[in-house]
Write a protein that holds these residues in place. Structure first.
Motif, PDB file in Angstrom:
ATOM      1  N   ALA A 293       0.807  -1.223   0.000  1.00 33.57           N
ATOM      2  CA  ALA A 293       0.000   0.000   0.000  1.00 33.57           C
ATOM      3  C   ALA A 293       0.840   1.272   0.000  1.00 33.57           C
ATOM      4  CB  ALA A 293      -0.940   0.008   1.201  1.00 33.57           C
ATOM      5  N   THR A 294       2.137   1.146   0.246  1.00 29.75           N
ATOM      6  CA  THR A 294       3.004   2.331   0.229  1.00 29.75           C
ATOM      7  C   THR A 294       3.491   2.668  -1.172  1.00 29.75           C
ATOM      8  OG1 THR A 294       5.058   1.061   0.603  1.00 29.75           O
ATOM      9  CG2 THR A 294       3.825   1.797   2.557  1.00 29.75           C
ATOM     10  N   LYS A 295       3.108   1.847  -2.152  1.00 29.75           N
ATOM     11  CA  LYS A 295       3.558   2.059  -3.530  1.00 29.75           C
ATOM     12  C   LYS A 295       2.346   2.156  -4.459  1.00 29.75           C
ATOM     13  CE  LYS A 295       7.417  -1.057  -2.532  1.00 29.75           C
ATOM     14  NZ  LYS A 295       8.087  -2.314  -2.965  1.00 29.75           N
ATOM     15  N   ALA A 296       2.539   2.801  -5.593  1.00 28.78           N
ATOM     16  CA  ALA A 296       1.463   2.921  -6.574  1.00 28.78           C
ATOM     17  C   ALA A 296       1.341   1.641  -7.384  1.00 28.78           C
ATOM     18  CB  ALA A 296       1.733   4.099  -7.501  1.00 28.78           C
ATOM     19  N   GLY A 297       0.101   1.324  -7.782  1.00 33.76           N
ATOM     20  CA  GLY A 297      -0.128   0.160  -8.625  1.00 33.76           C
ATOM     21  C   GLY A 297      -0.488  -1.065  -7.820  1.00 33.76           C
ATOM     22  N   ALA A 298      -0.686  -2.171  -8.542  1.00 32.57           N
ATOM     23  CA  ALA A 298      -1.041  -3.437  -7.898  1.00 32.57           C
ATOM     24  C   ALA A 298       0.125  -4.402  -8.040  1.00 32.57           C
ATOM     25  CB  ALA A 298      -2.309  -4.006  -8.532  1.00 32.57           C
ATOM     26  N   LEU A 299       0.263  -4.984  -9.220  1.00 33.86           N
ATOM     27  CA  LEU A 299       1.384  -5.898  -9.450  1.00 33.86           C
ATOM     28  C   LEU A 299       2.718  -5.185  -9.261  1.00 33.86           C
ATOM     29  CD1 LEU A 299       2.614  -8.543 -10.307  1.00 33.86           C
ATOM     30  CD2 LEU A 299       2.227  -7.923 -12.684  1.00 33.86           C
ATOM     31  N   THR A 300       2.804  -3.951  -9.718  1.00 34.17           N
ATOM     32  CA  THR A 300       4.053  -3.208  -9.589  1.00 34.17           C
ATOM     33  C   THR A 300       4.439  -2.987  -8.128  1.00 34.17           C
ATOM     34  OG1 THR A 300       2.805  -1.150  -9.767  1.00 34.17           O
ATOM     35  CG2 THR A 300       3.798  -2.010 -11.789  1.00 34.17           C
ATOM     36  N   ALA A 301       3.466  -3.065  -7.236  1.00 32.89           N
ATOM     37  CA  ALA A 301       3.733  -2.822  -5.816  1.00 32.89           C
ATOM     38  C   ALA A 301       3.899  -4.098  -5.006  1.00 32.89           C
ATOM     39  CB  ALA A 301       2.584  -1.988  -5.226  1.00 32.89           C
ATOM     40  N   MET A 302       3.735  -5.277  -5.644  1.00 36.63           N
ATOM     41  CA  MET A 302       3.905  -6.526  -4.907  1.00 36.63           C
ATOM     42  C   MET A 302       5.324  -6.601  -4.319  1.00 36.63           C
ATOM     43  SD  MET A 302       1.118  -8.468  -4.961  1.00 36.63           S
ATOM     44  CE  MET A 302       0.054  -7.018  -4.937  1.00 36.63           C
ATOM     45  N   PRO A 303       5.448  -6.889  -3.018  1.00 37.21           N
ATOM     46  CA  PRO A 303       6.782  -6.944  -2.392  1.00 37.21           C
ATOM     47  C   PRO A 303       7.659  -8.050  -2.975  1.00 37.21           C
ATOM     48  CG  PRO A 303       5.054  -6.738  -0.744  1.00 37.21           C
ATOM     49  CD  PRO A 303       4.369  -7.038  -2.044  1.00 37.21           C
ATOM     50  N   ARG A 304       8.961  -7.831  -2.933  1.00 40.72           N
ATOM     51  CA  ARG A 304       9.942  -8.799  -3.435  1.00 40.72           C
ATOM     52  C   ARG A 304      10.659  -9.480  -2.279  1.00 40.72           C
ATOM     53  NH1 ARG A 304      10.770  -8.375  -8.839  1.00 40.72           N
ATOM     54  NH2 ARG A 304       9.903  -6.532  -9.867  1.00 40.72           N
ATOM     55  N   ILE A 305      11.312 -10.607  -2.596  1.00 36.93           N
ATOM     56  CA  ILE A 305      11.976 -11.421  -1.587  1.00 36.93           C
ATOM     57  C   ILE A 305      12.976 -10.614  -0.783  1.00 36.93           C
ATOM     58  CG2 ILE A 305      13.677 -12.234  -3.281  1.00 36.93           C
ATOM     59  CD1 ILE A 305      12.269 -14.266  -0.324  1.00 36.93           C
ATOM     60  N   GLU A 306      13.688  -9.688  -1.438  1.00 36.41           N
ATOM     61  CA  GLU A 306      14.729  -8.935  -0.731  1.00 36.41           C
ATOM     62  C   GLU A 306      14.165  -7.951   0.288  1.00 36.41           C
ATOM     63  OE1 GLU A 306      14.360  -7.206  -4.996  1.00 36.41           O
ATOM     64  OE2 GLU A 306      14.422  -9.188  -4.028  1.00 36.41           O
ATOM     65  N   GLU A 307      12.852  -7.696   0.220  1.00 41.79           N
ATOM     66  CA  GLU A 307      12.231  -6.795   1.184  1.00 41.79           C
ATOM     67  C   GLU A 307      11.764  -7.505   2.452  1.00 41.79           C
ATOM     68  OE1 GLU A 307       9.835  -3.459  -0.992  1.00 41.79           O
ATOM     69  OE2 GLU A 307       9.631  -5.271  -2.206  1.00 41.79           O
ATOM     70  N   ILE A 308      11.785  -8.834   2.437  1.00 42.39           N
ATOM     71  CA  ILE A 308      11.285  -9.585   3.580  1.00 42.39           C
ATOM     72  C   ILE A 308      12.105  -9.303   4.830  1.00 42.39           C
ATOM     73  CG2 ILE A 308      11.021 -11.897   4.560  1.00 42.39           C
ATOM     74  CD1 ILE A 308      10.044 -12.869   1.934  1.00 42.39           C
ATOM     75  N   ALA A 309      13.427  -9.239   4.686  1.00 37.97           N
ATOM     76  CA  ALA A 309      14.284  -8.990   5.842  1.00 37.97           C
ATOM     77  C   ALA A 309      13.934  -7.661   6.494  1.00 37.97           C
ATOM     78  CB  ALA A 309      15.750  -9.012   5.420  1.00 37.97           C
ATOM     79  N   LYS A 310      13.677  -6.664   5.670  1.00 34.70           N
ATOM     80  CA  LYS A 310      13.294  -5.354   6.184  1.00 34.70           C
ATOM     81  C   LYS A 310      12.011  -5.444   6.992  1.00 34.70           C
ATOM     82  CE  LYS A 310      11.601  -0.877   4.543  1.00 34.70           C
ATOM     83  NZ  LYS A 310      11.290  -0.049   3.358  1.00 34.70           N
ATOM     84  N   ILE A 311      11.032  -6.170   6.449  1.00 33.88           N
ATOM     85  CA  ILE A 311       9.747  -6.326   7.135  1.00 33.88           C
ATOM     86  C   ILE A 311       9.928  -7.073   8.446  1.00 33.88           C
ATOM     87  CG2 ILE A 311       7.431  -7.319   6.975  1.00 33.88           C
ATOM     88  CD1 ILE A 311       7.746  -7.150   3.924  1.00 33.88           C
ATOM     89  N   THR A 312      10.647  -8.212   8.385  1.00 31.80           N
ATOM     90  CA  THR A 312      10.805  -9.079   9.549  1.00 31.80           C
ATOM     91  C   THR A 312      11.602  -8.408  10.658  1.00 31.80           C
ATOM     92  OG1 THR A 312      10.740 -10.990   8.096  1.00 31.80           O
ATOM     93  CG2 THR A 312      11.582 -11.348  10.311  1.00 31.80           C
ATOM     94  N   ASN A 313      12.683  -7.739  10.288  1.00 34.00           N
ATOM     95  CA  ASN A 313      13.558  -7.146  11.293  1.00 34.00           C
ATOM     96  C   ASN A 313      12.914  -5.993  12.030  1.00 34.00           C
ATOM     97  OD1 ASN A 313      15.568  -8.929  10.603  1.00 34.00           O
ATOM     98  ND2 ASN A 313      16.599  -7.517   9.200  1.00 34.00           N
ATOM     99  N   GLN A 314      11.959  -5.343  11.374  1.00 34.79           N
ATOM    100  CA  GLN A 314      11.342  -4.188  12.013  1.00 34.79           C
ATOM    101  C   GLN A 314      10.252  -4.584  13.010  1.00 34.79           C
ATOM    102  OE1 GLN A 314      10.213  -1.925   8.591  1.00 34.79           O
ATOM    103  NE2 GLN A 314      12.009  -0.599   8.738  1.00 34.79           N
ATOM    104  N   GLY A 315       9.813  -5.845  12.949  1.00 36.21           N
ATOM    105  CA  GLY A 315       8.832  -6.309  13.915  1.00 36.21           C
ATOM    106  C   GLY A 315       7.638  -5.403  13.973  1.00 36.21           C
ATOM    107  N   SER A 316       7.383  -4.787  15.141  1.00 40.58           N
ATOM    108  CA  SER A 316       6.222  -3.939  15.316  1.00 40.58           C
ATOM    109  C   SER A 316       6.518  -2.487  14.985  1.00 40.58           C
ATOM    110  CB  SER A 316       5.722  -4.033  16.762  1.00 40.58           C
ATOM    111  OG  SER A 316       6.744  -3.620  17.643  1.00 40.58           O
ATOM    112  N   GLY A 317       7.724  -2.200  14.486  1.00 40.09           N
ATOM    113  CA  GLY A 317       8.067  -0.834  14.132  1.00 40.09           C
ATOM    114  C   GLY A 317       7.425  -0.426  12.831  1.00 40.09           C
ATOM    115  N   ALA A 318       7.553   0.837  12.487  1.00 40.75           N
ATOM    116  CA  ALA A 318       6.958   1.337  11.251  1.00 40.75           C
ATOM    117  C   ALA A 318       7.761   0.888  10.045  1.00 40.75           C
ATOM    118  CB  ALA A 318       6.907   2.871  11.292  1.00 40.75           C
ATOM    119  N   LEU A 319       7.045   0.659   8.954  1.00 41.73           N
ATOM    120  CA  LEU A 319       7.715   0.272   7.723  1.00 41.73           C
ATOM    121  C   LEU A 319       8.421   1.473   7.115  1.00 41.73           C
ATOM    122  CD1 LEU A 319       4.985  -1.952   6.062  1.00 41.73           C
ATOM    123  CD2 LEU A 319       7.149  -2.719   7.012  1.00 41.73           C
TER     124      LEU A 319
END
Length: 319
Positions: A293-319
């Motif tokens: 939801a932080t990016k424009a588009g639908a398919l173009t905004a689907m998260p990629r594998i390399e972004e998982i670490a960012k998501i996981t490491n931040q836990g309950s913090g803001a993206l």
């Protein structure tokens, strides 16, 4: 769960004509459709993704196939019929950047993947079969979905169902409700929004809606509620899983990103068996949906594998 297995998705490919801004006067062309987004989203998350769909011989169909192949989606089980024309959908944006499905264009609704065209080998090495209600408006597509679910059960494949109701595709609310409900008992995982829960269960109370839904004995249910998070239902208990607040740009595809995250979690970890595993699964899906939801588009905004670490490491913090 065997990690070398693939995820199999069935549905219509679409071309999304997404408004360039909230004036809704100009549009950008994108590959789209809920099942397309999930199939590509799964591939972006590092899984083997195969997609069953039908396309034609025109430039738009070529665009669709090429874009899917660029995303790493395997089309070896998809079919081509020269006369088929891929559907289009015009998506408007509200001042709050929420999506509004304004109009569908479908020149060849009667050209569908037939049940006899499903290949058993597509299911033999699948971990999960995913579908949504987008094609169920058509009688042949309903039969194909039934056949796909039958093959899934024969091969021990988990079934994932995103209700994903689009009223403009149906000739009546009654037919839509009746058809969507028919397929609920066949699913191991069901995702629906609070609005879809109200519509299907014919109630305005989530508590009453979930009570009625419990009669379908679905092992795992996710009721998504936008920025309010997700209600995960497991063994008749409801767990509210909050979502990390983000600055929304475009919510188009956020539910599909959530679904891709849930499927990845189940593919790698198996169907959740404890409350903690259910919450972890919903939390991962929430984070992917929020990131989308932080990016424009639908398919173009689907998260990629390399972004998982960012998501996981931040836990309950803001993206």
């Amino acid at each position: 769960m065997v990690k070398t297995k693939h995820v199999l998705t069935y549905g219509d490919a679409f071309v999304d004509y997404i408004a360039a801004d909230t004036d809704n006067s100009s549009f950008n062309r994108h590959l789209g459709g809920a099942t397309v987004n999930v199939a590509a989203g799964i591939s972006r998350l590092g899984l083997s993704s195969r997609f069953v769909t039908i396309t034609g011989d025109d430039e738009t169909s070529a665009f669709v196939r090429n874009e899917l192949l660029k995303e790493g989606v395997d089309l070896s089980h998809a079919i081509q019929v020269p006369e088929k024309r891929v559907s289009g959908v015009y998506i408007h944006l509200t001042p709050e950047f929420d999506r509004v499905f304004a109009d569908y264009v479908n020149e060849t609704p009667d050209l569908q993947v037939g049940g006899h065209e499903l290949e058993k080998k597509a299911f033999e090495k699948a971990s999960i079969f995913h579908f949504c209600s987008g094609t169920l408006f058509h009688p042949e597509a309903r039969e194909t979905t039934r056949k796909a679910l039958e093959l899934s059960k024969e091969h021990g494949v988990l079934c994932s169902y995103d209700v994903n109701i689009r009223p403009l595709r149906w000739e009546s609310e009654e037919l839509c409700r009746e058809t969507v409900l028919e397929f609920l008992p066949s699913a191991d995982i069901v995702k629906l929004t609070t609005a879809e829960l109200d519509f299907l269960m014919e109630t305005e109370s989530m508590e009453e809606g979930l009570e009625r839904l419990s009669g379908f004995a679905i092992p795992l249910v996710f009721v998504t509620d936008g920025e309010n998070g997700t209600h995960a239902v497991f063994q008749n208990k409801v767990h509210h899983v909050p979502v990390v607040p983000v600055q929304q740009v475009d919510t188009t595809g956020a539910g599909d990103a959530f679904m891709a995250g849930v499927i990845r979690h189940v593919h790698l970890q198996g169907l959740p068996g404890t409350e903690q595993e259910v919450i972890a699964c919903a939390d991962f899906g929430n984070k992917l949906g929020a990131l989308c939801a932080t990016k424009a588009g639908a398919l173009t905004a689907m998260p990629r594998i390399e972004e998982i670490a960012k998501i996981t490491n931040q836990g309950s913090g803001a993206l």
